[in-house]
Design a protein around this motif. Structure first.
Motif, PDB file in Angstrom:
ATOM      1  N   TRP A   7     -30.985 -29.629  39.709  1.00 57.89           N
ATOM      2  CA  TRP A   7     -31.277 -30.355  40.942  1.00 57.89           C
ATOM      3  C   TRP A   7     -32.744 -30.254  41.355  1.00 57.89           C
ATOM      4  O   TRP A   7     -33.162 -30.866  42.331  1.00 57.89           O
ATOM      5  N   ILE A   8     -33.541 -29.499  40.629  1.00 52.06           N
ATOM      6  CA  ILE A   8     -34.953 -29.314  40.985  1.00 52.06           C
ATOM      7  C   ILE A   8     -35.697 -30.651  41.112  1.00 52.06           C
ATOM      8  O   ILE A   8     -36.415 -30.859  42.098  1.00 52.06           O
ATOM      9  N   PRO A   9     -35.547 -31.601  40.178  1.00 55.61           N
ATOM     10  CA  PRO A   9     -36.274 -32.879  40.330  1.00 55.61           C
ATOM     11  C   PRO A   9     -35.934 -33.604  41.633  1.00 55.61           C
ATOM     12  O   PRO A   9     -36.827 -34.122  42.307  1.00 55.61           O
ATOM     13  N   PHE A  10     -34.657 -33.614  41.990  1.00 51.06           N
ATOM     14  CA  PHE A  10     -34.256 -34.279  43.236  1.00 51.06           C
ATOM     15  C   PHE A  10     -34.972 -33.664  44.429  1.00 51.06           C
ATOM     16  O   PHE A  10     -35.546 -34.367  45.260  1.00 51.06           O
ATOM     17  N   PHE A  11     -34.944 -32.347  44.515  1.00 52.73           N
ATOM     18  CA  PHE A  11     -35.541 -31.681  45.671  1.00 52.73           C
ATOM     19  C   PHE A  11     -37.063 -31.824  45.693  1.00 52.73           C
ATOM     20  O   PHE A  11     -37.656 -31.973  46.763  1.00 52.73           O
ATOM     21  N   ILE A  12     -37.698 -31.810  44.546  1.00 50.85           N
ATOM     22  CA  ILE A  12     -39.156 -32.001  44.502  1.00 50.85           C
ATOM     23  C   ILE A  12     -39.526 -33.360  45.091  1.00 50.85           C
ATOM     24  O   ILE A  12     -40.399 -33.464  45.950  1.00 50.85           O
ATOM     25  N   TYR A  13     -38.854 -34.419  44.647  1.00 50.20           N
ATOM     26  CA  TYR A  13     -39.179 -35.754  45.139  1.00 50.20           C
ATOM     27  C   TYR A  13     -38.728 -35.961  46.581  1.00 50.20           C
ATOM     28  O   TYR A  13     -39.383 -36.676  47.344  1.00 50.20           O
ATOM     29  N   PHE A  14     -37.632 -35.341  46.973  1.00 50.82           N
ATOM     30  CA  PHE A  14     -37.188 -35.445  48.365  1.00 50.82           C
ATOM     31  C   PHE A  14     -38.242 -34.843  49.295  1.00 50.82           C
ATOM     32  O   PHE A  14     -38.645 -35.456  50.279  1.00 50.82           O
ATOM     33  N   PHE A  15     -38.707 -33.651  48.980  1.00 55.41           N
ATOM     34  CA  PHE A  15     -39.701 -33.005  49.830  1.00 55.41           C
ATOM     35  C   PHE A  15     -41.050 -33.716  49.750  1.00 55.41           C
ATOM     36  O   PHE A  15     -41.749 -33.837  50.761  1.00 55.41           O
ATOM     37  N   ALA A  16     -41.412 -34.220  48.587  1.00 58.17           N
ATOM     38  CA  ALA A  16     -42.667 -34.982  48.462  1.00 58.17           C
ATOM     39  C   ALA A  16     -42.606 -36.242  49.325  1.00 58.17           C
ATOM     40  O   ALA A  16     -43.575 -36.573  50.020  1.00 58.17           O
ATOM     41  N   GLY A  17     -41.496 -36.940  49.304  1.00 59.40           N
ATOM     42  CA  GLY A  17     -41.329 -38.138  50.133  1.00 59.40           C
ATOM     43  C   GLY A  17     -41.375 -37.817  51.610  1.00 59.40           C
ATOM     44  O   GLY A  17     -41.981 -38.539  52.408  1.00 59.40           O
ATOM     45  N   THR A  18     -40.739 -36.727  51.985  1.00 58.00           N
ATOM     46  CA  THR A  18     -40.746 -36.306  53.383  1.00 58.00           C
ATOM     47  C   THR A  18     -42.175 -36.001  53.836  1.00 58.00           C
ATOM     48  O   THR A  18     -42.599 -36.425  54.917  1.00 58.00           O
ATOM     49  N   ILE A  19     -42.920 -35.304  53.011  1.00 59.07           N
ATOM     50  CA  ILE A  19     -44.303 -34.961  53.357  1.00 59.07           C
ATOM     51  C   ILE A  19     -45.161 -36.222  53.445  1.00 59.07           C
ATOM     52  O   ILE A  19     -45.958 -36.374  54.370  1.00 59.07           O
ATOM     53  N   LEU A  20     -44.992 -37.147  52.503  1.00 59.45           N
ATOM     54  CA  LEU A  20     -45.783 -38.385  52.543  1.00 59.45           C
ATOM     55  C   LEU A  20     -45.525 -39.187  53.810  1.00 59.45           C
ATOM     56  O   LEU A  20     -46.458 -39.707  54.429  1.00 59.45           O
ATOM     57  N   ILE A  21     -44.275 -39.290  54.190  1.00 59.95           N
ATOM     58  CA  ILE A  21     -43.947 -40.079  55.381  1.00 59.95           C
ATOM     59  C   ILE A  21     -44.459 -39.391  56.640  1.00 59.95           C
ATOM     60  O   ILE A  21     -45.038 -40.035  57.513  1.00 59.95           O
ATOM     61  N   THR A  22     -44.295 -38.082  56.736  1.00 62.44           N
ATOM     62  CA  THR A  22     -44.760 -37.388  57.939  1.00 62.44           C
ATOM     63  C   THR A  22     -46.279 -37.255  57.946  1.00 62.44           C
ATOM     64  O   THR A  22     -46.901 -37.369  58.993  1.00 62.44           O
TER      65      THR A  22
END
Length: 188
Positions: A7-22
């Motif tokens: 699940w590491i790839p999912f969480f990496i991109y989820f957190f990256a997306g969250t950071i980009l949007i915020t």
């Protein structure tokens, strides 16, 4: 613990997306509720794509029998259109919203750029599936057919928005576009 590695790839991109949007302060730059709806649903859509494409395989659609190649155990298909299955058409449907969001983000984008962005988005997904399968064994297949179907879906979504924007729906669509942000007002 070993299953969490997949699940590491999912969480990496989820957190990256969250950071980009915020980090981009999109919520503050675009203040209308309709624009907030666009930003929120775009984040949800990208999270769903992340989950559908970069998590361990949990479901399997009837795929066409394809000749697959392997690199260190990671499967990939480089021969296009060996056979069409429901998976091909589901990939088209999955990326229609991406074309819609492209239009809402930049309605003045040339049609050819929308096709290019659809291809690049698909290439990003497929190359990540390949790398993530190599590193984390997520059970995905990088497939040239997915490049075709995802690009087609994006193109359809963008084309539908062009057509709808030339109808009575123009005023509704305009409310959801990410235009008129604070940085746009400063530049005018």
């Amino acid at each position: 613990m070993r299953a969490l590695i997949h699940w590491i790839p999912f969480f990496i991109y989820f957190f990256a997306g969250t950071i980009l949007i915020t980090h981009n302060h999109l919520w503050e730059r675009f203040s209308s509720k309709s624009q907030h709806f666009t930003i929120t649903t775009l984040f949800i859509y990208l999270t769903a794509i992340d989950w559908l494409c970069l998590t361990p395989t949990m479901f399997n659609f009837n795929s066409a029998n394809k000749l697959l190649f392997y690199f260190h155990g990671a499967p990939f298909n480089i021969i296009p259109l060996q056979g069409l299955s429901e998976e091909f058409f589901l990939n088209v449907i999955m990326t229609v919203p991406f074309g819609i969001y492209l239009y809402l983000i930049n309605h003045q984008m040339p049609f050819t750029h929308a096709i290019l962005y659809g291809f690049l988005f698909s290439f990003f997904i497929e190359s990540n599936q390949f790398v993530c399968d190599l590193l984390f064994h997520i059970g995905r297949v990088a497939d040239v057919d997915d490049l075709i179907s995802n690009t087609l879906g994006t193109t359809i979504g963008f084309a539908v928005m062009i057509m709808l924007d030339q109808t009575v729906f123009h005023h509704i669509i305009k409310q959801f576009m990410l235009i008129g942000g604070k940085s746009d007002k400063l530049n005018n």
